[in-house]
Design a protein around this motif. Structure first.
Motif, short mmCIF file in Angstrom:
data_model
loop_
_atom_site.label_atom_id
_atom_site.label_comp_id
_atom_site.label_asym_id
_atom_site.label_seq_id
_atom_site.Cartn_x
_atom_site.Cartn_y
_atom_site.Cartn_z
N LEU A 79 46.15 30.12 37.14
CA LEU A 79 46.11 30.33 38.59
C LEU A 79 44.66 30.25 39.05
O LEU A 79 43.78 30.92 38.49
CB LEU A 79 46.70 31.70 38.95
N GLY A 80 44.41 29.42 40.06
CA GLY A 80 43.05 29.22 40.53
C GLY A 80 42.93 29.34 42.04
O GLY A 80 43.91 29.22 42.78
N TYR A 81 41.70 29.57 42.50
CA TYR A 81 41.42 29.68 43.93
C TYR A 81 40.12 28.95 44.21
O TYR A 81 39.07 29.21 43.58
CB TYR A 81 41.30 31.14 44.35
N ASN A 82 40.17 28.00 45.14
CA ASN A 82 38.99 27.25 45.54
C ASN A 82 38.35 27.95 46.75
O ASN A 82 38.99 28.10 47.81
CB ASN A 82 39.37 25.82 45.91
N VAL A 83 37.13 28.35 46.57
CA VAL A 83 36.41 29.06 47.63
C VAL A 83 36.21 28.11 48.82
O VAL A 83 35.82 26.95 48.63
CB VAL A 83 35.06 29.58 47.11
#
Length: 390
Positions: free
Chosen positions: A330-334
């Motif tokens: 699971l990833g989140y792009n700032v």
């Protein structure tokens, strides 16, 4: 796609000797006519070297001929995609080092050309990718494959290398290379009357009961049958990649269907006497057969293996089918508006896990179907990361 090719064999030790050591144990020296693959094993050696193997003047290289056919396709403007592949691979004159008669003495090993095999199989892949009106993007793909093989030829000089089976049986059976012959276990002896009527040498109440396949009233080597098939029915995988706004999620599932596992761990978990009688044992022994627990499938405890219950048999063959969650991330792009304040072009925070879940057959008694022979199970791990670009 159509292709054809023929190759040799690379699975040979670079230092394998294909010649014959002529050994003189006198006081002077030993002459060698051996050559390894780098031609570095020739010349004169000091006294004391020993013969390691015999030469085979009729030896030739193993060869493999393979035919392939396949296609890749895309439909619905590239949203639906996939591939189909099939192959046939014929392996001739396999290089093996079979067992040899002890009367030959030390250095009697020799490379020989052994069986010929035919391998064939197919691979399928199908995927779908799209972006929904709600902003959710997805790319989901699945694959499956199967292969089969059989021995097509076995020279008489190498039949002794394959336990419990004759040349005709191995070739005509159509069983895959690596299959095992053993005794078929019908359960446990419940009474002394069953033991007396079995014709099984050294049988015991609560011990393994082998099937009398030839119905002659005696249990011997003729009552063996094919009990282990190393080739699964098919293997499969599933990749899922989702993204929504600045978030992304990916996972990979992988599985095998209907594969035999020969579980040697049962030597220690189900028997006290088959091996290492003085060592610690598994807790399955607590449920071993006794007169108050006659429904158990685990043989009665004994300190003496007079019934030879560690012999190859169906008791050790288990269902090795499994489905594993290999990776989950699971990833989140700032957001770019935040990154511009720090002069960064990109930044992504993620958490990732490997080997998080295993779904296996309830009948499998070892921890990991991929590692049945006292190998460590694949470790579960979780990691965190930060990716930054300028």
């Amino acid at each position: 796609r159509l292709s054809w090719g023929e190759t040799g064999n690379q699975a040979i030790d670079n230092n394998a000797q294909f010649g014959l050591y002529t050994v003189d144990y006198g006081l002077d020296r030993v002459t060698s006519t051996a050559y390894d693959l780098f031609l570095q094993g020739s010349g004169t050696f000091p006294s004391g070297y020993r013969a390691t193997q015999l030469a085979n003047p009729n030896l030739k290289w193993e060869s493999a001929t393979q035919y392939n056919i396949g296609t890749d396709f895309t439909l619905l403007h590239g949203s639906l995609y996939g591939s189909i592949d099939g192959y046939i691979k014929d392996v001739d004159d396999m290089l093996i080092t079979p067992s040899y008669l002890g009367a030959i003495g030390e250095g009697g090993a020799s490379w020989l050309n052994g069986p010929s095999l035919r391998n064939w199989g197919m691979e399928f892949a199908l995927g779908y990718r799209t972006n929904l009106a709600c902003g959710l993007g997805m790319d989901i793909s699945a694959n499956a494959d199967f292969f089969r093989n059989k021995v097509t030829y076995l020279p008489s000089s190498t039949t002794g290398s394959y336990a419990h089976t004759s040349k005709e049986n191995l070739v005509q059976s159509g069983m895959p290379y690596g299959s095992i012959v053993g005794y078929v276990v019908e359960g446990l002896f419940q009474t002394q009357a069953e033991v007396d009527a079995s014709g099984q040498p050294n049988a015991r109440v609560g011990g393994l009961k082998y099937a009398d396949l030839d119905k002659n009233g005696v249990i011997n080597a003729d009552d063996q049958d094919w009990v282990y098939n190393p080739v699964p029915k098919f293997s499969y995988g599933l990749n899922i990649a989702l993204n929504y706004k600045n978030f992304d999620l990916s996972m990979f599932w992988q599985g095998v269907c209907d594969k035999d596992v020969y579980n040697n761990q049962k030597f220690q978990t189900d028997f006290w006497s088959v091996t290492d009688a003085g060592s610690n044992k598994g807790n399955r022994l607590l449920n071993a057969w006794n007169t108050n627990n006659t429904g158990s499938t685990i043989p009665m405890l004994t300190t003496s293996n007079t019934a030879d219950e560690g012999r190859a048999s169906s008791y050790f063959v288990e269902n090795g089918s499994y489905l594993k969650l290999r990776t989950l991330q699971l990833g989140y792009n700032v957001p770019a508006t935040f990154l511009s304040k720090f002069k960064m072009s990109s930044a992504r925070i993620y958490v990732s896990g490997q080997n998080l879940l295993t779904i296996k057959s309830k009948s499998l008694t070892c921890p990991d179907p991929e590692n049945p022979d006292w190998n460590y199970p694949l470790a579960t791990s979780v990691s965190f990361g930060l990716q930054i670009g300028f």
